[in-house]
Design an enzyme around this catalytic site. Sequence first.
Site, PDB file in Angstrom:
ATOM      1  N   LEU A 199     -13.474   3.740 -38.550  1.00 18.99           N
ATOM      2  CA  LEU A 199     -13.079   2.634 -37.654  1.00 18.99           C
ATOM      3  C   LEU A 199     -11.889   1.900 -38.274  1.00 18.99           C
ATOM      4  CD1 LEU A 199     -13.557   0.519 -35.358  1.00 18.99           C
ATOM      5  CD2 LEU A 199     -15.251  -0.577 -36.828  1.00 18.99           C
ATOM      6  N   HIS A 224     -16.030 -21.536 -37.644  1.00 16.48           N
ATOM      7  CA  HIS A 224     -15.202 -20.413 -38.105  1.00 16.48           C
ATOM      8  C   HIS A 224     -16.006 -19.520 -39.061  1.00 16.48           C
ATOM      9  CE1 HIS A 224     -11.839 -22.072 -36.069  1.00 16.48           C
ATOM     10  NE2 HIS A 224     -11.639 -23.090 -36.891  1.00 16.48           N
ATOM     11  N   ASP A 238     -12.506 -16.586 -29.778  1.00 17.01           N
ATOM     12  CA  ASP A 238     -12.334 -17.977 -29.344  1.00 17.01           C
ATOM     13  C   ASP A 238     -13.678 -18.689 -29.159  1.00 17.01           C
ATOM     14  OD1 ASP A 238     -10.965 -20.246 -28.624  1.00 17.01           O
ATOM     15  OD2 ASP A 238     -10.712 -19.659 -26.536  1.00 17.01           O
TER      16      ASP A 238
HETATM   17  C1  FPP Z   1     -10.525 -19.708 -32.400  1.00 17.67           C
HETATM   18  O1  FPP Z   1     -11.563 -20.649 -32.210  1.00 17.67           O
HETATM   19  C2  FPP Z   1     -10.640 -19.088 -33.698  1.00 17.67           C
HETATM   20  C3  FPP Z   1      -9.703 -19.128 -34.686  1.00 17.67           C
HETATM   21  C4  FPP Z   1      -8.419 -19.850 -34.565  1.00 17.67           C
HETATM   22  C5  FPP Z   1      -9.941 -18.486 -35.979  1.00 17.67           C
HETATM   23  C6  FPP Z   1     -10.745 -17.211 -36.021  1.00 17.67           C
HETATM   24  C7  FPP Z   1     -11.185 -17.116 -37.406  1.00 17.67           C
HETATM   25  C8  FPP Z   1     -12.367 -16.691 -37.862  1.00 17.67           C
HETATM   26  C9  FPP Z   1     -13.413 -15.990 -37.088  1.00 17.67           C
HETATM   27  C10 FPP Z   1     -12.634 -17.051 -39.304  1.00 17.67           C
HETATM   28  C11 FPP Z   1     -12.997 -15.918 -40.185  1.00 17.67           C
HETATM   29  C12 FPP Z   1     -11.814 -15.108 -40.547  1.00 17.67           C
HETATM   30  C13 FPP Z   1     -11.817 -13.793 -40.433  1.00 17.67           C
HETATM   31  C14 FPP Z   1     -10.654 -12.963 -40.868  1.00 17.67           C
HETATM   32  C15 FPP Z   1     -12.949 -13.106 -39.847  1.00 17.67           C
HETATM   33  P1  FPP Z   1     -11.156 -22.137 -31.842  1.00 17.67           P
HETATM   34  O2  FPP Z   1     -11.089 -22.921 -33.097  1.00 17.67           O
HETATM   35  O3  FPP Z   1      -9.896 -22.112 -31.039  1.00 17.67           O
HETATM   36  O4  FPP Z   1     -12.364 -22.590 -30.977  1.00 17.67           O
HETATM   37  P2  FPP Z   1     -12.310 -23.710 -29.837  1.00 17.67           P
HETATM   38  O5  FPP Z   1     -11.470 -23.164 -28.714  1.00 17.67           O
HETATM   39  O6  FPP Z   1     -13.734 -23.848 -29.466  1.00 17.67           O
HETATM   40  O7  FPP Z   1     -11.740 -24.971 -30.465  1.00 17.67           O
END
Ligand code: FPP
Length: 240
Positions: free
Chosen positions: A127, A33, A16
């Site tokens: 892993l 992301h 997050d």
């Molecule tokens: C939450 O951050 C994150 C996600 C919804 C996506 C997680 C995805 C990745 C790390 C992209 C790469 C993909 C892989 C499989 C590694 P948020 O957007 O909710 O952040 P915020 O709370 O700051 O808005």
Amino acid sequence: MNPPEQLPKHIAIILDGNGRWAQSRNLPRSEGHRQGGETLKKILDVMLEINIPYVSLYTFSTENWKRPKQEILTLWKLMKEFFSQYLNEAVQKGIRIKVSGDISKLPKENQNIINESISKTKKNKKLIVNFCINYGSHKEILYAVNQILITKLNMNKKNYNIKITEKDIERHLYTYPLPSVDLLIRPGGEHRISNFLLWQSAYAEIYFTNVLWPDFSREDLIKALHWFAQRERRYGGLKH
Ligand code: FPP
């Protein structure tokens, strides 16, 4: 570093804070992301180095469909790139890729690269990296219960005394055969579990940090592991 017996076997992470990381730098959310994916690769290397056998990652929840369509499409694109670029590395490093969640709703190219990643790493043992994609615990538990009912009803159509056991549910969770979660880490400053591995985390130690996922470093992981080593896990029993 913790002595091996004080290390968690199964770590779960809610990735997050990507969006806020990007916004605070005047970058598009997609850049957060992308950077989140880079951070993930580094953290997986640390896990390999210290011999953590299982890690589960919340990469897309059943609730994330509520986001703007464009962000969802960008996420699929980044995820596809992540898997395509990472596959060789995973094969060489002894990483086995597993996926938990209903991926039939993802674009076909994503399903293909995910299936290829699962099959090309299936002999690896060092892993297990469990990507939770289009995952939500409520859906997972309902799926398990329905699967069990179908099996039990098929076995004996006149059985009005069907009982479902904990073992039945465990065997039908998307995450099977992974063990329960020992340490759940949530970066990004929120203090909730957000429908992630609810059954599996019944006795997990939960570590919250304000660090945004793209900034999460080796030192942040080590801090969480030290914190974990100091917990006294009683599983509902009394102090020894
Ligand atoms: C939450 O951050 C994150 C996600 C919804 C996506 C997680 C995805 C990745 C790390 C992209 C790469 C993909 C892989 C499989 C590694 P948020 O957007 O909710 O952040 P915020 O709370 O700051 O808005």
